[in-house]
Design a protein around this motif. Structure first.
Motif, short mmCIF file in Angstrom:
data_model
loop_
_atom_site.label_atom_id
_atom_site.label_comp_id
_atom_site.label_asym_id
_atom_site.label_seq_id
_atom_site.Cartn_x
_atom_site.Cartn_y
_atom_site.Cartn_z
N ALA A 1 0.81 -1.22 0.00
CA ALA A 1 0.00 0.00 0.00
C ALA A 1 0.85 1.27 0.00
O ALA A 1 0.48 2.27 -0.63
CB ALA A 1 -0.94 -0.01 1.20
N GLU A 2 2.00 1.26 0.67
CA GLU A 2 2.83 2.46 0.77
C GLU A 2 4.09 2.35 -0.09
O GLU A 2 4.44 3.28 -0.81
CB GLU A 2 3.22 2.70 2.23
N LYS A 3 4.77 1.21 -0.04
CA LYS A 3 6.06 1.08 -0.70
C LYS A 3 5.96 0.77 -2.19
O LYS A 3 6.84 1.13 -2.97
CB LYS A 3 6.90 0.01 0.00
N ASN A 4 4.89 0.06 -2.60
CA ASN A 4 4.75 -0.31 -4.01
C ASN A 4 3.28 -0.41 -4.38
O ASN A 4 2.76 -1.48 -4.69
CB ASN A 4 5.46 -1.65 -4.28
N PRO A 5 2.57 0.73 -4.37
CA PRO A 5 1.12 0.71 -4.63
C PRO A 5 0.74 0.27 -6.03
O PRO A 5 -0.40 -0.14 -6.27
CB PRO A 5 0.69 2.16 -4.37
N THR A 6 1.68 0.33 -6.99
CA THR A 6 1.39 -0.12 -8.36
C THR A 6 1.83 -1.57 -8.59
O THR A 6 1.75 -2.06 -9.71
CB THR A 6 2.08 0.79 -9.39
N GLY A 7 2.29 -2.23 -7.54
CA GLY A 7 2.72 -3.62 -7.66
C GLY A 7 1.53 -4.56 -7.86
O GLY A 7 0.37 -4.15 -7.85
N ILE A 8 1.83 -5.83 -8.01
CA ILE A 8 0.81 -6.84 -8.30
C ILE A 8 0.33 -7.48 -7.01
O ILE A 8 1.13 -7.89 -6.16
CB ILE A 8 1.38 -7.92 -9.24
N VAL A 9 -0.97 -7.55 -6.83
CA VAL A 9 -1.55 -8.24 -5.68
C VAL A 9 -1.55 -9.74 -5.97
O VAL A 9 -2.13 -10.19 -6.96
CB VAL A 9 -2.99 -7.76 -5.40
#
Length: 458
Positions: free
Chosen positions: A35-43
């Motif tokens: 949510a903070e460090k890599n919000p565009t990452g893959i869930v």
């Protein structure tokens, strides 16, 4: 003049090719959402992990090694001094037994006798502990089968089994299709028996020596999340006796049950250990697999257990290769301490069931609100089996469409879920989604947003 490549053995080339197929998964795991460090990452909703009990588990593990760091979310703020297990010099050497410490095997024996309602008490000498069920599966293939033999598995099934059995032991997985037959009913036996007869006959016709040597049942089921009723388990036992094959009952999700209002008639968990073998099967053919990964939310601890109450030779065979997967003494110590703390254990199991049920309801509500179909008859384990066939492009084959949609969800939706082909599913277009992960609801929102933008077939 051609030169021979001496870099690797011929037998490992298949393993290299198999590992290359996992490149997409590693790419996902290298770019995970935060949510903070890599919000565009893959869930990641594709790997079966249970994070719902992390606060309690971390609190307990820190107390086990004497680091009391209270967590406000923990079940109990009190610490039983007898359960504190500081690291000692005895934990640093190899230990007395590559098949698990006497302390852990005793704790497991007591735990399984009680919680699996074992008809006959499980004893420490019935158990071989290894570094995870992956190792146990590989050791079983080596112990029970010769190269080219087969192990029966009903579709869909856990995607890693074929590699577990084949990578080193060269034992084949024989998938069983059910068509319109309910695979949790006694009628499933006809499908299993046909697969046994057909495969053995095919081997003979091709001049091969391989035979079906074992049948694996995952109970509760992965990926369907449903338990087998006792009547079906008994019918399967009788089938294994008829064909003289081993029955391997993988019960790693045994205590991860929850309430599902849509499946009020779904059976609860019945361990194969709780059933009488009298008149059904030679008890030396019956074995159970269990581990710390799922019910205890600790995949990374790498602890699995094999239980056989009536076959010394198989236990000896498993122990003979146990040193290749010797469990860590720290992991061994931690699980034993958890299993021996009955007050903590009881609260942990019940809280886990409650949270699984709550999370199941939250995630299925999102699916229902968006008209996304799923198999709603599960009441155990960590996943949902989604029917996304209507979202596959009409100008592709179903399998091509499944692959396309899977990649679209990653590239455009930022969410990873596992597709039917990896589970040897009978019908392309089904996907497994894990609802017990930290970012499950974020992943669900991304999933439905992407699907809402995808035109339906009809």
């Amino acid at each position: 003049m051609a030169t021979q490549n001496h870099n690797v053995s011929n037998r490992v080339r298949e393993n290299i090719a198999e590992a290359a197929g996992l490149a997409k998964l590693w790419a996902v795991l290298a770019n995970l959402y935060h949510a903070e460090k890599n919000p565009t990452g893959i869930v990641n909703l594709g790997i079966a992990e249970n994070a719902l009990m992390y606060p309690e588990l971390l609190d307990k593990l820190n107390k086990i090694v004497g680091l009391d760091t209270p967590n406000p979310l923990s079940i109990s703020r009190e610490v039983n001094p007898q359960c504190l297990q500081p690291v000692e010099a005895a934990d640093l050497p190899y230990g007395a037994n590559p098949a698990g410490s006497q302390t852990l095997r005793t704790a497991l024996a007591n735990f399984m006798t009680k919680n699996f309602a074992s008809l006959h008490p499980v004893k420490p000498e019935h158990i071989v502990v290894s570094s995870g069920l992956t190792s146990i599966a590989e050791m079983l293939a080596w112990t029970l089968c010769d190269e080219g033999d087969g192990i029966l598995l009903g579709r869909p099934f856990y995607s890693a089994f074929p590699n577990d059995f084949y990578a080193r032991s060269k034992v084949l997985t024989v998938p069983v299709s059910f068509g319109d037959v309910d695979q949790f009913s006694e009628d499933c036996v006809e499908c299993y028996e046909k697969a046994i007869v057909d495969w053995n006959k095919q081997q003979e016709e091709q001049g091969k020596k391989g035979r079906i040597r074992a049948m694996m049942v995952v109970n509760p089921h992965n990926p369907l999340g449903r338990c087998y009723p006792p009547e079906t388990l008994k019918a399967i036992m009788a089938l294994c006796q008829k064909h003289q094959i081993h029955l391997l009952s993988d019960e790693i999700y045994a205590l991860s049950l929850y309430t599902n209002p849509s499946a009020s008639d779904a059976p609860g968990f019945t361990s194969i250990l709780s059933l009488s073998t009298s008149g059904l099967i030679d008890p030396s053919l019956v074995h159970v697999l269990y581990g710390m990964s799922k019910d205890f939310g600790a995949n990374g601890f790498r602890l699995g257990a094999f239980v056989s109450q009536n076959n010394i030779e198989v236990l000896q065979g498993m122990s003979a290769t146990a040193n290749f997967a010797w469990p860590s003494s720290m992991a061994d110590k931690a699980w034993a301490a958890i299993l021996n703390d009955e007050e903590f254990l009881g609260a942990f199991i019940e809280t886990n069931k409650k949270r699984l049920g709550e999370q199941y309801m939250r995630c299925t509500q999102i699916l229902r609100e968006h008209g996304i179909q799923f198999w709603d008859q599960g009441n155990a384990a960590l996943f949902l089996w989604l029917d996304l066939r209507d979202y596959l492009p009409s100008d592709m084959t179903p399998l091509e469409g499944e692959k396309w949609l899977s990649q679209k969800l990653i590239d455009e939706g930022g969410v990873f879920i596992s597709r039917s082909e990896t589970f040897y599913g009978e019908h392309p277009g089904w996907f497994r989604i894990v609802f017990s992960l930290p970012d499950a609801e974020e992943g669900m929102r991304r999933l439905v947003k992407t699907l809402d933008l995808q035109p339906l077939k009809n």
